[in-house]
Design an enzyme around this catalytic site. Structure first.
Site, PDB file in Angstrom:
ATOM      1  N   LYS A 142      34.876 -24.094  19.183  1.00 49.78           N
ATOM      2  CA  LYS A 142      34.666 -22.228  19.385  1.00 49.78           C
ATOM      3  C   LYS A 142      33.650 -22.156  18.991  1.00 49.78           C
ATOM      4  O   LYS A 142      33.718 -22.432  17.821  1.00 49.78           O
ATOM      5  CB  LYS A 142      36.621 -21.778  19.766  1.00 49.78           C
ATOM      6  CG  LYS A 142      36.039 -20.840  20.327  1.00 49.78           C
ATOM      7  CD  LYS A 142      37.691 -19.443  19.970  1.00 49.78           C
ATOM      8  CE  LYS A 142      37.607 -19.717  18.870  1.00 49.78           C
ATOM      9  NZ  LYS A 142      38.664 -18.162  17.722  1.00 49.78           N
ATOM     10  N   LYS A 163      35.340 -17.795  27.078  1.00 48.90           N
ATOM     11  CA  LYS A 163      36.325 -17.132  26.822  1.00 48.90           C
ATOM     12  C   LYS A 163      35.964 -16.050  26.560  1.00 48.90           C
ATOM     13  O   LYS A 163      35.421 -15.644  25.274  1.00 48.90           O
ATOM     14  CB  LYS A 163      36.436 -18.327  25.350  1.00 48.90           C
ATOM     15  CG  LYS A 163      38.145 -17.180  24.910  1.00 48.90           C
ATOM     16  CD  LYS A 163      38.234 -18.137  23.539  1.00 48.90           C
ATOM     17  CE  LYS A 163      39.155 -17.492  22.592  1.00 48.90           C
ATOM     18  NZ  LYS A 163      40.269 -18.233  22.294  1.00 48.90           N
ATOM     19  N   GLU A 167      32.546 -17.807  23.268  1.00 46.60           N
ATOM     20  CA  GLU A 167      33.290 -16.819  23.492  1.00 46.60           C
ATOM     21  C   GLU A 167      32.755 -15.149  22.889  1.00 46.60           C
ATOM     22  O   GLU A 167      32.701 -15.310  21.125  1.00 46.60           O
ATOM     23  CB  GLU A 167      34.625 -17.051  22.409  1.00 46.60           C
ATOM     24  CG  GLU A 167      35.411 -15.439  21.784  1.00 46.60           C
ATOM     25  CD  GLU A 167      37.331 -15.907  21.232  1.00 46.60           C
ATOM     26  OE1 GLU A 167      36.596 -17.145  20.349  1.00 46.60           O
ATOM     27  OE2 GLU A 167      37.951 -14.906  20.950  1.00 46.60           O
ATOM     28  N   ARG A 169      50.146 -22.357   5.591  1.00 42.43           N
ATOM     29  CA  ARG A 169      49.970 -22.481   6.330  1.00 42.43           C
ATOM     30  C   ARG A 169      49.879 -24.058   6.596  1.00 42.43           C
ATOM     31  O   ARG A 169      50.222 -24.059   8.096  1.00 42.43           O
ATOM     32  CB  ARG A 169      48.240 -22.356   6.347  1.00 42.43           C
ATOM     33  CG  ARG A 169      47.991 -20.941   5.793  1.00 42.43           C
ATOM     34  CD  ARG A 169      46.172 -20.410   5.247  1.00 42.43           C
ATOM     35  NE  ARG A 169      45.861 -21.808   4.221  1.00 42.43           N
ATOM     36  CZ  ARG A 169      45.301 -21.118   3.041  1.00 42.43           C
ATOM     37  NH1 ARG A 169      46.418 -20.261   2.475  1.00 42.43           N
ATOM     38  NH2 ARG A 169      44.949 -22.523   1.929  1.00 42.43           N
TER      39      ARG A 169
HETATM   40  P1  13P Z   1      43.712 -13.801  20.575  1.00 45.24           P
HETATM   41  O1  13P Z   1      43.697 -13.981  21.779  1.00 45.24           O
HETATM   42  O2  13P Z   1      45.136 -13.617  19.310  1.00 45.24           O
HETATM   43  O3  13P Z   1      42.610 -12.296  20.149  1.00 45.24           O
HETATM   44  O4  13P Z   1      42.932 -14.881  19.468  1.00 45.24           O
HETATM   45  C1  13P Z   1      41.962 -15.718  20.206  1.00 45.24           C
HETATM   46  C2  13P Z   1      40.701 -16.009  19.841  1.00 45.24           C
HETATM   47  O5  13P Z   1      40.436 -17.552  19.577  1.00 45.24           O
HETATM   48  C3  13P Z   1      39.531 -15.288  18.660  1.00 45.24           C
HETATM   49  O6  13P Z   1      38.928 -16.042  18.590  1.00 45.24           O
END
Ligand code: 13P
Length: 369
Positions: free
Chosen positions: A136, A219, A177, A46
């Site tokens: 986030k 987001k 998000e 990773r």
């Molecule tokens: P994806 O663009 O793969 O959906 O990932 C964005 C993301 O931060 C999901 O939490």
């Protein structure tokens, strides 16, 4: 950090023609993707993969901020430079995913609540010390028969708002998000209704929790039909439905909206983002907030496949990553064209007619959990 500094950070993340790169997959999600690609699921693998990503030359020309994961923010390149320093030196603002994942919501079969509020204040302080400037938190909203429920929407909206308030207390810009998932056969109209409802609840809660809207980023998902819906709208139709939905519910005080890709193919995500910039370009139709990307899979997928756990493919993987990042930068100018995918070099292909009108683009859909 005071409020003005957070406002400046939020703006820096979304202005111009740069966007965010999400490399914040949890260990479990990263391991699943590695397993599919035949890569060993170890901490060193990773680290090595994230090393390839963060050291990509010229990435800062397209990427304003990178979202890291708890393991990644502590890691270093093979030469011993902390990832946070590599990013900062490249002009990329480091951020951190702080939620602890979506768990089953009691009493609500098929629905999930994102956890991680307990102890968050102390964790945020720690991340600030490590150099993070934004954070986030992802909530997931499934669409299906009888769902999403009021209980799921409200619990997630409240958690997002409490997280955002704690971030701002710590001096971190919160990325909020709420993701309406693509899985299912629902129509685009259903996605629009659910997205509008969810965002309305989220902004209600952000207000109740006294979050400074000028110092946050939203987001959201794009307004899309379910992956198995028989009608797949064109990129133009997706752009129109998405921006008109957001205009109804996102206050103008929010500096920027950075879309997740949610499992769309890289090409479709770029074409749809581009269509938004083509169709909402005129002074009177231009939205009040910046519209950019915060993609994970839609930027990283080809790079991961090419790297495949073998550093002999490092340069090719970095080129693939940069290609997708550049396609999205060009999309933010409304100059993306599918022909750039063949050329492999978006800015060398010149500006051309935007091919976003055919219904056939649904054929390229890729679903990845
Ligand atoms: P994806 O663009 O793969 O959906 O990932 C964005 C993301 O931060 C999901 O939490």
């Amino acid at each position: 950090m005071n409020v003005q500094e957070m406002i400046e950070t939020a703006r820096a993340l979304v202005v111009g023609d740069r966007g965010l790169l999400a490399i914040d997959e949890s260990t479990g999600t990263c391991n699943k993707r590695f397993a599919r690609a035949g890569i060993p699921q170890t901490e060193e693998a990773r680290r090595a993969y994230r090393d390839v990503i963060v050291t990509t030359p010229d990435l800062g020309a397209c990427i304003s901020g990178a979202i890291l994961y708890d393991e990644t923010i502590r890691q270093k390149t093979i030469g011993g430079t902390p990832f946070v320093k590599v990013l900062t030196d490249a002009g990329i603002i480091p951020g951190i995913k702080v939620d602890l994942g979506a768990k089953r919501l009691a009493g609500h079969p098929g629905e999930r609540i994102t956890e991680g509020l307990d102890g968050l204040r102390a964790r945020l302080q720690n991340y600030v010390q490590m150099g993070a400037r934004f954070a986030k938190w992802r909530a997931v909203i499934a669409v299906g028969h009888g769902i999403p429920s009021r209980g799921c929407i409200e619990a997630n909206a409240q958690a997002l708002a409490r997280y955002a308030a704690l971030c701002q207390e710590a001096g971190l810009v919160p990325i909020v998000e709420p993701e309406v998932l693509m899985a299912g056969d629902h129509t685009q109209e259903r996605c629009r209704v659910v997205t509008e409802d969810v965002l309305r609840r989220v902004f209600d809660q952000l207000f109740v929790q006294r979050v400074t809207l000028e110092a946050m980023i939203l987001k959201p998902n794009m307004v899309l039909p379910g992956l198995t819906c028989s009608t797949q709208e064109t990129a133009d139709e997706v752009a129109d439905a998405t921006v008109s939905c957001l205009l109804r519910v996102v206050p103008a005080a929010v500096p920027g909206i950075a879309f997740l890709s949610g499992g769309q193919s890289g090409e479709l995500a770029s074409a749809r983002l581009n269509a938004m910039h083509v169709r909402f370009k005129a002074p009177l139709s231009r939205p009040p907030w910046a519209l950019t990307f915060s993609f994970g899979r839609a930027i990283q997928r080809p790079a991961l496949e090419i790297w495949g756990g073998d550093d002999a493919h490092r340069v090719a993987a970095q080129q693939a990553l940069l290609h997708r990042a550049r396609c999205n930068r060009v999309a933010l100018r409304g100059e993306y064209d599918a022909a750039m995918e063949q050329a492999g070099r978006p800015e060398a292909a010149g500006s051309a007619t935007v091919s976003t009108r055919t219904r056939g683009d649904g054929a390229k859909r890729v679903a990845e959990p």
